[in-house]
Write an enzyme that holds these catalytic residues in place. Structure first.
Site, PDB file in Angstrom:
ATOM      1  N   GLY A 191       0.789  -1.221   0.000  1.00  0.00           N
ATOM      2  CA  GLY A 191       0.000   0.000   0.000  1.00  0.00           C
ATOM      3  C   GLY A 191       0.821   1.270   0.000  1.00  0.00           C
ATOM      4  O   GLY A 191       0.273   2.368  -0.095  1.00  0.00           O
ATOM      5  N   GLY A 192       2.147   1.156   0.095  1.00  0.00           N
ATOM      6  CA  GLY A 192       3.010   2.336   0.107  1.00  0.00           C
ATOM      7  C   GLY A 192       3.222   2.911  -1.276  1.00  0.00           C
ATOM      8  O   GLY A 192       2.738   2.373  -2.275  1.00  0.00           O
ATOM      9  N   LYS A 246      20.238   6.382   1.229  1.00  0.00           N
ATOM     10  CA  LYS A 246      20.569   6.783   2.602  1.00  0.00           C
ATOM     11  C   LYS A 246      21.300   5.681   3.358  1.00  0.00           C
ATOM     12  O   LYS A 246      21.772   5.888   4.484  1.00  0.00           O
ATOM     13  CB  LYS A 246      19.296   7.200   3.342  1.00  0.00           C
ATOM     14  CG  LYS A 246      18.682   8.477   2.773  1.00  0.00           C
ATOM     15  CD  LYS A 246      17.336   8.785   3.374  1.00  0.00           C
ATOM     16  CE  LYS A 246      16.774  10.094   2.797  1.00  0.00           C
ATOM     17  NZ  LYS A 246      16.578  10.060   1.347  1.00  0.00           N
ATOM     18  N   SER A 260       6.270  10.524  -3.856  1.00  0.00           N
ATOM     19  CA  SER A 260       6.135   9.606  -2.735  1.00  0.00           C
ATOM     20  C   SER A 260       5.580  10.355  -1.528  1.00  0.00           C
ATOM     21  O   SER A 260       5.472  11.584  -1.532  1.00  0.00           O
ATOM     22  CB  SER A 260       7.490   8.983  -2.385  1.00  0.00           C
ATOM     23  OG  SER A 260       8.347   9.961  -1.815  1.00  0.00           O
ATOM     24  N   LYS A 306      18.635   0.280   6.951  1.00  0.00           N
ATOM     25  CA  LYS A 306      18.552  -0.254   5.589  1.00  0.00           C
ATOM     26  C   LYS A 306      19.882  -0.886   5.162  1.00  0.00           C
ATOM     27  O   LYS A 306      19.904  -1.878   4.443  1.00  0.00           O
ATOM     28  CB  LYS A 306      18.138   0.841   4.607  1.00  0.00           C
ATOM     29  CG  LYS A 306      16.728   1.383   4.820  1.00  0.00           C
ATOM     30  CD  LYS A 306      15.660   0.319   4.628  1.00  0.00           C
ATOM     31  CE  LYS A 306      15.394   0.031   3.169  1.00  0.00           C
ATOM     32  NZ  LYS A 306      14.256  -0.907   2.979  1.00  0.00           N
ATOM     33  N   VAL A 361       9.199  16.364  -1.445  1.00  0.00           N
ATOM     34  CA  VAL A 361       9.100  17.791  -1.124  1.00  0.00           C
ATOM     35  C   VAL A 361       8.216  18.541  -2.110  1.00  0.00           C
ATOM     36  O   VAL A 361       7.680  19.606  -1.786  1.00  0.00           O
ATOM     37  CB  VAL A 361      10.503  18.453  -1.113  1.00  0.00           C
ATOM     38  CG1 VAL A 361      11.365  17.857  -0.033  1.00  0.00           C
ATOM     39  CG2 VAL A 361      11.182  18.350  -2.475  1.00  0.00           C
ATOM     40  N   ILE A 388      13.962  -3.473  -1.601  1.00  0.00           N
ATOM     41  CA  ILE A 388      13.976  -2.078  -2.020  1.00  0.00           C
ATOM     42  C   ILE A 388      14.803  -1.312  -0.989  1.00  0.00           C
ATOM     43  O   ILE A 388      14.364  -1.101   0.135  1.00  0.00           O
ATOM     44  CB  ILE A 388      12.551  -1.482  -2.090  1.00  0.00           C
ATOM     45  CG1 ILE A 388      11.603  -2.426  -2.832  1.00  0.00           C
ATOM     46  CG2 ILE A 388      12.584  -0.097  -2.716  1.00  0.00           C
ATOM     47  CD1 ILE A 388      12.002  -2.755  -4.228  1.00  0.00           C
ATOM     48  N   SER A 389      16.007  -0.902  -1.375  1.00  0.00           N
ATOM     49  CA  SER A 389      16.898  -0.191  -0.462  1.00  0.00           C
ATOM     50  C   SER A 389      16.894   1.301  -0.790  1.00  0.00           C
ATOM     51  O   SER A 389      16.012   1.783  -1.510  1.00  0.00           O
ATOM     52  CB  SER A 389      18.308  -0.776  -0.531  1.00  0.00           C
ATOM     53  OG  SER A 389      19.102  -0.269   0.522  1.00  0.00           O
ATOM     54  N   ASN A 391      15.521   9.506  -3.958  1.00  0.00           N
ATOM     55  CA  ASN A 391      14.143   9.972  -3.757  1.00  0.00           C
ATOM     56  C   ASN A 391      13.298   9.731  -5.002  1.00  0.00           C
ATOM     57  O   ASN A 391      13.787   9.845  -6.129  1.00  0.00           O
ATOM     58  CB  ASN A 391      14.139  11.468  -3.438  1.00  0.00           C
ATOM     59  CG  ASN A 391      14.877  11.774  -2.149  1.00  0.00           C
ATOM     60  OD1 ASN A 391      14.304  11.759  -1.087  1.00  0.00           O
ATOM     61  ND2 ASN A 391      16.170  12.053  -2.252  1.00  0.00           N
TER      62      ASN A 391
END
Length: 646
Positions: free
Chosen positions: A289-290, A412, A454, A424, A458, A408-409, A450
């Site tokens: 769901g993300g 960061k 998502s 992670k 930003v 999924i890494s 990024n």
């Protein structure tokens, strides 16, 4: 103006009745004027045969106009069909006059019907063109003056659509094609890009409409770079594919997408890599769901797996993606079985049972806590979900004999300065170590930066702040990030998973890093505002720097070392990085598990610092519960000290 508006607001039957009456008057005038022009002088009252001819011709002519559909045509949208109706009706009216003149021996000269036909065309057709011009004139609707960038097919269609609408009035085209410059299209002149600043100023342009739906992102970026200094809002039209499929209308404008500002075109996915782990197989997506997980599901269902298992801890997130995928399945007549499963990756029995029950063959592990400040404030949950959730999912995959497991890494994870990135990186170490202990499941990791749109992006925040008048907030003027669209990232994840041999760390080519301050300035300019600063005190929107948040880095990296090689895909690289054997990693995980169980944040910090992750925190422990307990302990100690002193 009020009279015109009152007439336009009348019901359709009333407007048709007015049209019939006016056309009858026009036919009357055309008939007698034609006689007057041919005979020069005659007495209409004394020659009753003329009246008889006209009286019989009028109802037949009007009836023929009705049959041709002239009165069903809306004046403001009058097209060639209406013009043909006027022409054919005028010819028919002339023939009727000629016929009744012969029947009643009226003695009308043979040229009169031709003059009559010409006058009918002028009166009936010309009046409609005139009324349409008056109705469409921007002053009646207070239309906003806009400039269309792109005089191609989409631009021409757009200008036509705007002329029929009440909001915008296209006053100029701008196009790079020199063959079009200087020409007039639909009554609108085409200018060169070099003239755009003068056009905006002289013609009081309020908005620029980008009519380049088929142009590449790189090309759109070039255009936006040319016009973002103008301080005029720039809107774009939907892609022609969406217009053709009925998903959008040509005149439905939207803000310029940030992907156009980045100017990077996605590479066409390779079908053999897309299908390898998905087509005809049982596929499971954790965190379905993300933002990343849901897009993975959208890409996967198009590849027609046998089953798609949606594993998600959020009830609402699971409901939303399940509903969307089932609607897509029905619309495209797919046979894939969609299985919405609620559960947490921290519950090893649950996730293993699910994998075994449905004989899962491929797992895309997207379940993670990824928001840097939130993980800093909730350390134990971040460690539990990101490290042990990955470990439990990987163990379950081995026990369930899953063929491929893709993590999924994130960028960061490279030399992390925060808990999220560190967890992670440890998750990557877990999969690398497990990969060497067995041959059942092929593990690989895909690392990227990024993604646009998502939950933590930003860009939506900037747009919201601009709409409310600012300020636009960012943490630091020099902060820089890599960006990629969610669909492109998801496609590359699926393709990278098909290339892994075991323990691979894949890194996606994210293009050039983007300075967030520059991105904010561009979005402000393209929204029709200017940046307010010390140099520009009369600007509209202030950009405010709030300071780096806990654990936040100025610059993100994708590689720990320089040992990287290419793959068969131009946007996917393979990184060879340090790893631990399982017998070295297992004791570390056991200690970390015990520390989490005891909520011992000092020990958790110590273990993560000793792990080979390159963890270099920029802040102390920021966990909110730990900080509250520390405050309570300090307050208690002070009370005890005061009591002893008294």
């Amino acid at each position: 103006m009020s009279f015109i508006q009152s007439v336009l607001s009348l019901p359709r039957p009333y407007k048709r009745a007015i049209s019939l009456l006016v056309d009858s008057v026009f036919l009357f005038c055309a008939f007698w004027l034609a006689l007057l022009m041919r005979l020069e002088s005659f007495s209409p009252l004394s020659d009753q045969s003329y009246w008889l001819v006209f009286a019989c011709s009028l109802p037949l002519s009007i009836l023929f106009f009705i049959r041709l559909g002239l009165y069903r045509a809306v004046l403001r949208y009058m097209n060639m069909q209406a013009i043909w109706a006027v022409a054919l009706g005028s010819v028919f009216a002339a023939i009727v006059v000629m016929g009744f003149s012969f029947i009643f021996h009226a003695g009308i000269p043979r040229t009169v019907p031709f003059i009559f036909m010409s006058l009918c065309l002028i009166f009936i057709g010309g009046s409609r063109i005139g009324v349409r011009a008056i109705i469409s004139h921007p002053r009646w609707h207070k239309k906003m003056s806009v400039l269309i960038y792109g005089a191609g097919s989409a631009g021409r269609q757009l200008s036509t659509a705007l002329s029929q609408g009440p909001e915008y009035h296209a006053v100029a085209f701008v196009d790079d094609n020199k063959a079009l410059q200087g020409q007039v299209i639909h009554g609108i002149r085409v200018y060169s890009p070099e003239e755009i600043e003068n056009i905006v100023t002289n013609k009081n342009i309020k908005k620029i409409l980008l009519a380049m739906p088929s142009a590449s992102r790189e090309r759109r970026k070039e255009v936006l770079t040319k016009i973002d200094f103008l301080g005029v809002q720039v809107l774009t039209i939907p892609g022609m594919a969406d217009v053709v499929e009925g998903k959008a209308k040509l005149e439905e404008f939207k803000d310029v997408g940030v992907e156009d500002l980045l100017g990077r075109d996605p590479v066409e996915p390779k079908p053999e890599l897309m299908n390898a782990n998905v087509a005809g197989k049982v596929v499971m997506v954790t965190g379905a769901g993300g933002s990343i997980g849901s897009e993975l599901c959208r890409q996967i269902i198009r590849l027609k797996p046998a089953k798609l298992v949606l594993f998600e801890s959020s009830e609402f997130g699971l409901y939303t993606i399940d509903k969307e995928l089932n609607e897509y399945k029905l619309a495209h007549d797919l046979t894939v079985e969609i299985l919405p499963i609620m559960g947490s990756v921290q519950r090893v029995n649950r996730i293993e049972t699910v994998m075994k029950s449905f004989a899962v063959q491929t797992v895309y592990h997207a379940a993670a806590y990824k928001h840097v400040p939130l993980v800093e404030h909730n350390v134990v949950e971040g460690v539990r979900n990101n490290i042990f959730g990955t470990y439990h999912a990987a163990r379950a995959a081995i026990n369930a004999k899953v063929e491929t497991f893709v993590l999924i890494s994130t960028d960061k994870a490279v030399r992390p300065t925060n808990i999220m990135g560190t967890t992670k990186r440890v998750a990557e170490l877990v999969l690398q170590a497990l990969s060497k202990t067995q041959n059942t499941t092929r593990f690989c990791m895909v690392r990227f930066g990024n993604v646009l749109g998502s939950s933590g992006s930003v860009v939506p925040l900037f747009r919201k702040q601009i709409k409310s008048g600012g300020p636009v907030t960012l943490t630091h003027p020099d902060i820089t990030r890599y960006f990629m669209t969610i669909p492109e990232a998801s496609q590359l994840v699926i393709q990278a998973g098909a290339m892994g041999t075991g323990g691979d760390v894949f890194v996606l080519d994210m293009g050039e890093p983007v300075k967030i301050y520059d991105l904010a300035c561009k979005i402000i300019h393209l929204s029709g505002f200017s940046v307010k600063s010390d140099n520009k005190p009369n600007g509209d929107i202030v950009i405010k720097c709030t300071g780096l948040r806990p654990g936040e880095k100025l610059y993100e990296e994708l590689l720990i070392g320089d040992n990287v090689s290419g793959t068969t895909h131009e946007r996917i690289m393979s990184a060879q990085e340090a790893m631990l054997d399982w017998h070295d990693l297992e004791p570390l995980l056991n200690k970390l598990d015990d520390a989490c169980h005891e909520f011992d944040h000092e020990l958790i910090r110590e273990i993560l610092l000793k792990a080979p992750t390159g963890f270099n925190p920029t802040d102390g422990i920021c966990d909110l519960v730990w900080l509250q307990k520390e405050k309570g302990s300090a307050k208690t100690a002070e009370i005890i000290k005061l009591k002893k002193a008294t």
